[in-house]
Design a protein around this motif. Sequence first.
Motif, PDB file in Angstrom:
ATOM      1  N   PHE A 228       0.833  -1.205   0.000  1.00 57.17           N
ATOM      2  CA  PHE A 228       0.000   0.000   0.000  1.00 57.17           C
ATOM      3  C   PHE A 228       0.868   1.257   0.000  1.00 57.17           C
ATOM      4  N   CYS A 229       1.880   1.277   0.853  1.00 56.42           N
ATOM      5  CA  CYS A 229       2.772   2.439   0.925  1.00 56.42           C
ATOM      6  C   CYS A 229       3.513   2.644  -0.395  1.00 56.42           C
ATOM      7  N   LEU A 230       3.906   1.536  -1.036  1.00 56.68           N
ATOM      8  CA  LEU A 230       4.604   1.616  -2.319  1.00 56.68           C
ATOM      9  C   LEU A 230       3.699   2.221  -3.388  1.00 56.68           C
ATOM     10  N   ILE A 231       2.448   1.761  -3.441  1.00 54.13           N
ATOM     11  CA  ILE A 231       1.506   2.284  -4.430  1.00 54.13           C
ATOM     12  C   ILE A 231       1.277   3.775  -4.218  1.00 54.13           C
ATOM     13  N   VAL A 232       1.107   4.186  -2.962  1.00 54.01           N
ATOM     14  CA  VAL A 232       0.905   5.602  -2.657  1.00 54.01           C
ATOM     15  C   VAL A 232       2.110   6.424  -3.119  1.00 54.01           C
ATOM     16  N   ALA A 233       3.324   5.906  -2.857  1.00 50.33           N
ATOM     17  CA  ALA A 233       4.540   6.628  -3.261  1.00 50.33           C
ATOM     18  C   ALA A 233       4.635   6.735  -4.781  1.00 50.33           C
ATOM     19  N   LEU A 234       4.349   5.641  -5.478  1.00 53.49           N
ATOM     20  CA  LEU A 234       4.405   5.656  -6.941  1.00 53.49           C
ATOM     21  C   LEU A 234       3.382   6.627  -7.524  1.00 53.49           C
ATOM     22  N   GLU A 235       2.177   6.627  -6.950  1.00 59.08           N
ATOM     23  CA  GLU A 235       1.147   7.547  -7.427  1.00 59.08           C
ATOM     24  C   GLU A 235       1.511   8.997  -7.101  1.00 59.08           C
ATOM     25  N   HIS A 236       2.144   9.205  -5.952  1.00 56.63           N
ATOM     26  CA  HIS A 236       2.565  10.550  -5.571  1.00 56.63           C
ATOM     27  C   HIS A 236       3.564  11.129  -6.568  1.00 56.63           C
ATOM     28  N   PHE A 237       4.487  10.281  -7.014  1.00 59.96           N
ATOM     29  CA  PHE A 237       5.499  10.719  -7.983  1.00 59.96           C
ATOM     30  C   PHE A 237       5.025  10.570  -9.428  1.00 59.96           C
ATOM     31  N   ARG A 238       3.715  10.299  -9.585  1.00 57.14           N
ATOM     32  CA  ARG A 238       3.074  10.217 -10.899  1.00 57.14           C
ATOM     33  C   ARG A 238       3.740   9.194 -11.823  1.00 57.14           C
ATOM     34  N   VAL A 239       4.107   8.068 -11.258  1.00 63.71           N
ATOM     35  CA  VAL A 239       4.664   6.976 -12.053  1.00 63.71           C
ATOM     36  C   VAL A 239       3.516   6.281 -12.781  1.00 63.71           C
ATOM     37  N   ARG A 240       3.603   6.199 -14.074  1.00 63.55           N
ATOM     38  CA  ARG A 240       2.528   5.566 -14.836  1.00 63.55           C
ATOM     39  C   ARG A 240       2.398   4.094 -14.455  1.00 63.55           C
ATOM     40  N   GLY A 241       1.156   3.673 -14.217  1.00 61.00           N
ATOM     41  CA  GLY A 241       0.920   2.287 -13.841  1.00 61.00           C
ATOM     42  C   GLY A 241       1.353   1.975 -12.426  1.00 61.00           C
ATOM     43  N   GLY A 242       1.309   2.970 -11.539  1.00 65.14           N
ATOM     44  CA  GLY A 242       1.784   2.783 -10.166  1.00 65.14           C
ATOM     45  C   GLY A 242       1.090   1.650  -9.441  1.00 65.14           C
ATOM     46  N   ILE A 243      -0.217   1.495  -9.645  1.00 63.12           N
ATOM     47  CA  ILE A 243      -0.967   0.450  -8.940  1.00 63.12           C
ATOM     48  C   ILE A 243      -0.530  -0.937  -9.394  1.00 63.12           C
TER      49      ILE A 243
END
Length: 437
Positions: free
Chosen positions: A186-201
Motif C-alpha cells: 500500500f505504501c509503495l503504491i501511494v509513493a508511486l502515485e505521488h510521484f506520478r509513475v505511470r501504472g503505479g498500482i
Amino acid sequence: MSPAGTSFLDRFFKIKESGSSVRTEVLAGLTTFLAMSYILVVNPTILEEAGMDFGAVFVATCISSAFACMMMGLIANYPIALAPGMGLNAYFTYAVVRGMGIPWQVALGAVCVSGIIFIILSLFKVREAIVNSLPNSLKYSIGGGIGLFLALVALKSAGVVVSNPATLVSLGDIHSPKVLLAIVGFCLIVALEHFRVRGGIIIGILVITAIASVLGINQFQGVFAPVPSLAPTFLQLDFHDLFTMSLVSVIFVFFFVDLFDSTGVLIGVSGRAGLLVDGKLPRVKKALLADSTAIVVGAGLGTSSTTAYVESAAGAAVGGRTGLTAVVVGILMLASLWFSKLAASVPEYATAPALLYVGVLMMRSMTEIDWKDVTEAAPAFFTLIFMPFAYSIADGIAMGFISYALIKLFCGKVKEVSYMVWIIAILWAFKLLWLGA
C-alpha cells in the motif's frame, strides 16, 4: 503509421479539430491502460471468491473491457475507458453471492437486467433526469461509502484486520509476512502515485508478488499462457426467481451505484479534457448507451458490471481528447488475454493494497459534501458508515435515502426533497421494514 492511416484516424476521430494528434492519443491510451490494468488481476481474484472460474473471469474481464472501450471510442468518440467496476465486483461477491447466498449465475442475471434497464433509461434521457434530481450529499457519500467498504474488504483479505468476538474486529497478526507485505504494498503504491509513475498500482501489485515469490510464500506460475476457456462463465446467466423482492433490490443497487459512478466519471474526465460545452456533455446519449450496452455484454461473458474508469483522467492529463484513446485501451485489453498465468500468480495480499488505494481515491468525493449543513451531513454520514459496518452497499444506500427524507421532514425542509428521493426512500423503507434486510 502511414500518412494515409494517420489521415483516416484524424478524420474519423476529429483529432486535429480536438487539438490533439495521433501520437498523443496513442500515448494517452497507453497511460490510461497502465493506470487501470490492475483490474485484470483484481477482478478475477474477487469474483473467484464467488465461486467463478478465475481463468474464465480473466478472459471475460479482458473482452468486456475491450468491447466497452471500443464502443465508447468508436460511437461516442470520448477518451474514456471502461472495465468491470471496483465496488460493484465487491458487492457482487461479498454482499450478493456470499452474503445473501445467491448463486453467481443468478447474480449475473441481475447484472444483465440492470444493464437492460440502463439502455432503456439512456434512450429516453431518464438517466440524466434521475441524476439531476438527487442531492449532491447522497451522490458523493455513496462513492465514499464504497471506498470504506473496499477498505474493509482489502484489510480483511490481507489479514490486517480479523474478526474478534469481543470487539467485532481487531488488528491481525502484524508479524505475518503476508500482512507486512500488504502494508508495504500500500505504501509503495501511494509513493508511486505521488510521484506520478505511470501504472503505479499495477507496479505495486507486481513488486509485492515478486517479493513474495522470492521469499517462498507465493508460487509464481509464469507470465504467458494460452488464452483460458471462457466456457465456465459464458452465457451462464440465470434469471430464475430474479424478480423476488430481495433480488429486485440487488438489481436496484447494481443500477444505482453504476448510475452515479459512470455518470460522475463521464462528467469529471470530460471536464478535465476540456470537452464540456456550457457545462454539459455533447453526445452524452451515445456515451451512456455505450456504457449500458457494455454491462449487458459483460454479464453474458461472465463478469460484474462494467463502468467508466476515473483512471481515464490520467490519459486526459497527457492530452487524450478523442475516442482513439479509448480504442487504444481496448486493443491493449485484448492483448492482455495471453497474460493469464501472470494474473493467476498474484496473491490476495498483493491485490489488497490496490483495493485499499482505490478506497482512498473514492473517499475524495466526501470533500464535496456541505458538512456545515447538518441536514445534508447527517444522511451522508449514515450512508458512509452503514456500508462497511453493515457490510452492505445496499443497506448504506437505503439508510442514506431514508434518513435524508426523514431529517428534511423533521427540520421543516421538506421542499428540498425531490419526488425521486421520496420514491426511492419509501421503496427502501418498505423493503427493510416489511420484507427484511
